[in-house]
Design a protein around this motif. Structure first.
Motif, PDB file in Angstrom:
ATOM      1  N   ALA A  13     -37.598 -30.819   9.529  1.00  0.00           N
ATOM      2  CA  ALA A  13     -37.641 -29.233   9.130  1.00  0.00           C
ATOM      3  C   ALA A  13     -38.680 -28.687   9.966  1.00  0.00           C
ATOM      4  O   ALA A  13     -38.569 -27.366  10.158  1.00  0.00           O
ATOM      5  N   ALA A  17     -38.095 -25.258  12.136  1.00  0.00           N
ATOM      6  CA  ALA A  17     -38.623 -23.879  11.957  1.00  0.00           C
ATOM      7  C   ALA A  17     -39.796 -23.518  12.927  1.00  0.00           C
ATOM      8  O   ALA A  17     -39.593 -22.327  13.288  1.00  0.00           O
ATOM      9  N   LEU A  21     -39.067 -19.996  14.887  1.00  0.00           N
ATOM     10  CA  LEU A  21     -39.994 -18.900  15.167  1.00  0.00           C
ATOM     11  C   LEU A  21     -40.253 -18.783  16.664  1.00  0.00           C
ATOM     12  O   LEU A  21     -40.403 -17.426  16.917  1.00  0.00           O
ATOM     13  N   THR A  83     -36.575 -23.627   0.883  1.00  0.00           N
ATOM     14  CA  THR A  83     -37.008 -23.458   2.235  1.00  0.00           C
ATOM     15  C   THR A  83     -35.932 -24.013   3.069  1.00  0.00           C
ATOM     16  O   THR A  83     -35.684 -23.384   4.102  1.00  0.00           O
ATOM     17  N   LEU A  87     -34.498 -21.226   5.859  1.00  0.00           N
ATOM     18  CA  LEU A  87     -34.580 -21.738   7.482  1.00  0.00           C
ATOM     19  C   LEU A  87     -33.236 -21.661   7.836  1.00  0.00           C
ATOM     20  O   LEU A  87     -32.940 -21.248   9.084  1.00  0.00           O
ATOM     21  N   TRP A  90     -31.966 -18.295   8.211  1.00  0.00           N
ATOM     22  CA  TRP A  90     -32.770 -17.451   9.346  1.00  0.00           C
ATOM     23  C   TRP A  90     -31.931 -17.841  10.775  1.00  0.00           C
ATOM     24  O   TRP A  90     -31.994 -16.995  11.444  1.00  0.00           O
ATOM     25  N   LEU A 155     -32.581 -28.746  11.575  1.00  0.00           N
ATOM     26  CA  LEU A 155     -32.531 -28.403   9.845  1.00  0.00           C
ATOM     27  C   LEU A 155     -31.426 -28.898   9.299  1.00  0.00           C
ATOM     28  O   LEU A 155     -31.480 -29.439   8.332  1.00  0.00           O
TER      29      LEU A 155
END
Length: 183
Positions: A13, A17, A21, A83, A87, A90, A155
């Protein structure tokens, strides 16, 4: 859930992330300093392979079906579910917007002082010359895709590992039936 499942899921994870980003940062003005780094793609690929394959092996060894895996994921704490879900959303939104704005140009490079890219337009495939600003746009778009896809796969590995760990925990906590002897 065992600590190895938590560690494996947390690393997956966290890497996912971080890649998402970095992919998001490609939309900021200017180029990321990671544009010319060739070893980064190799490091992402190797770590993704190791993390994702070990997650799949753990998942296959449980022998659970999709419904049981989903139910196990639903038994995880709400913050973990939220979370991972946020993610993943996203990452999907990032990929959809990236592909929608990408256009038909890929693989930008400099040849003999000229900026060229591969045009994927149907019936007009081939290398075309482009401007320097378009070259930067194509580079960022390629980099965004190269970062976002492994991020989403990381993920997925986190989802698989954490659900598998929850299945293992539930299997270990299940009462065992003992047959009573007639004596």
């Amino acid at each position: 859930m065992g600590w190895t499942f938590k560690l494996h899921g947390g690393v997956a994870a966290g890497l996912g992330a971080m890649l998402l980003l970095l992919a998001t940062l490609t939309w900021l003005p200017g180029a990321l300093p990671l544009t010319g780094v060739r070893w980064l793609a190799a490091a992402i690929l190797v770590s993704l392979f190791l993390t994702f394959e070990s997650a799949l092996v753990r998942l296959i060894l449980t022998g659970a079906d999709k419904h049981a895996i989903w139910l196990a994921f639903r038994c995880l704490p709400g913050k973990v579910q939220m979370t991972l879900g946020a993610l993943a959303l996203w990452g999907v939104v990032l990929l959809v917007f990236s592909m929608a704005t990408e256009g038909n140009l890929q693989s930008a490079e400099v040849r003999d002082g000229r900026y060229v890219a591969f045009d994927t337009t149907p019936h007009a495939r081939g290398t075309v010359e482009i401007s320097q600003s378009r070259y930067q746009d194509v580079l960022e778009s390629d980099q965004r895709t190269v970062l976002a896809i492994p991020g989403v796969l990381f993920l997925g590995a986190a989802y698989a590992v954490l659900a598998t760990g929850e299945l293992r925990r539930a299997d270990g906590a299940a009462p065992t039936s003992r047959m009573s002897s007639p004596l």
